[in-house]
Design a protein around this motif. Structure first.
Motif, PDB file in Angstrom:
ATOM      1  N   LEU A  30       7.954  -5.472   5.069  1.00  0.00           N
ATOM      2  CA  LEU A  30       6.794  -4.456   4.956  1.00  0.00           C
ATOM      3  C   LEU A  30       5.945  -4.788   3.833  1.00  0.00           C
ATOM      4  CD1 LEU A  30       9.048  -1.327   5.894  1.00  0.00           C
ATOM      5  CD2 LEU A  30       7.377  -2.535   7.311  1.00  0.00           C
ATOM      6  N   TYR A  31       6.533  -5.146   2.648  1.00  0.00           N
ATOM      7  CA  TYR A  31       5.665  -5.429   1.530  1.00  0.00           C
ATOM      8  C   TYR A  31       4.770  -6.487   1.816  1.00  0.00           C
ATOM      9  CZ  TYR A  31       4.454  -5.808  -3.131  1.00  0.00           C
ATOM     10  OH  TYR A  31       3.821  -6.167  -4.686  1.00  0.00           O
ATOM     11  N   GLN A  32       5.314  -7.651   2.490  1.00  0.00           N
ATOM     12  CA  GLN A  32       4.202  -8.746   2.654  1.00  0.00           C
ATOM     13  C   GLN A  32       3.208  -8.356   3.514  1.00  0.00           C
ATOM     14  OE1 GLN A  32       6.193 -11.914   4.960  1.00  0.00           O
ATOM     15  NE2 GLN A  32       4.657 -13.356   4.313  1.00  0.00           N
ATOM     16  N   ASN A  33       3.475  -7.566   4.580  1.00  0.00           N
ATOM     17  CA  ASN A  33       2.311  -7.132   5.303  1.00  0.00           C
ATOM     18  C   ASN A  33       1.249  -6.281   4.553  1.00  0.00           C
ATOM     19  OD1 ASN A  33       3.220  -8.371   7.607  1.00  0.00           O
ATOM     20  ND2 ASN A  33       4.331  -6.526   8.475  1.00  0.00           N
ATOM     21  N   TYR A  34       1.842  -5.286   3.561  1.00  0.00           N
ATOM     22  CA  TYR A  34       0.939  -4.471   2.545  1.00  0.00           C
ATOM     23  C   TYR A  34       0.118  -5.222   1.818  1.00  0.00           C
ATOM     24  CZ  TYR A  34      -0.152  -1.299  -0.963  1.00  0.00           C
ATOM     25  OH  TYR A  34      -1.133  -0.594  -2.029  1.00  0.00           O
ATOM     26  N   VAL A  35       0.855  -6.408   1.115  1.00  0.00           N
ATOM     27  CA  VAL A  35       0.175  -7.198   0.270  1.00  0.00           C
ATOM     28  C   VAL A  35      -1.032  -8.291   1.107  1.00  0.00           C
ATOM     29  CG1 VAL A  35       0.354  -9.177  -1.422  1.00  0.00           C
ATOM     30  CG2 VAL A  35       1.959  -7.478  -1.407  1.00  0.00           C
ATOM     31  N   ASP A  37      -2.745  -7.245   3.734  1.00  0.00           N
ATOM     32  CA  ASP A  37      -3.785  -6.519   3.991  1.00  0.00           C
ATOM     33  C   ASP A  37      -4.686  -6.055   2.580  1.00  0.00           C
ATOM     34  OD1 ASP A  37      -3.073  -6.232   6.500  1.00  0.00           O
ATOM     35  OD2 ASP A  37      -2.044  -4.556   6.513  1.00  0.00           O
ATOM     36  N   LEU A  38      -3.847  -5.975   1.680  1.00  0.00           N
ATOM     37  CA  LEU A  38      -4.289  -5.635   0.520  1.00  0.00           C
ATOM     38  C   LEU A  38      -5.453  -6.819  -0.204  1.00  0.00           C
ATOM     39  CD1 LEU A  38      -4.607  -3.289  -1.791  1.00  0.00           C
ATOM     40  CD2 LEU A  38      -2.778  -4.487  -2.915  1.00  0.00           C
TER      41      LEU A  38
END
Length: 60
Positions: A30-35, A37-38
């Motif tokens: 989940l954190y990888q997907n957030y990063v 996108d960021l």
């Protein structure tokens, strides 16, 4: 009896550690997907800032 209890304790520990590892892997995904996108937003903002700074240099 003592051997069965030792085996049960080892099994419970393995299951507990496996559960923790699975939770950590899900959170990392989940954190990888957030990063990811960021980073697109950061790159666009950095490009806009660079363009504005270059424009300001030519206006002076």
């Amino acid at each position: 009896m003592n051997l069965d209890q030792s085996g049960q304790t080892s099994t419970e520990l393995i299951l507990l550690l496996s559960g923790i590892i699975i939770i950590v892997l899900i959170i990392m995904n989940l954190y990888q997907n957030y990063v990811i996108d960021l980073t697109g937003d950061i790159e666009n903002n950095e490009l806009d800032n660079l363009t504005n700074q270059i424009d300001n240099l030519f206006k002076k």
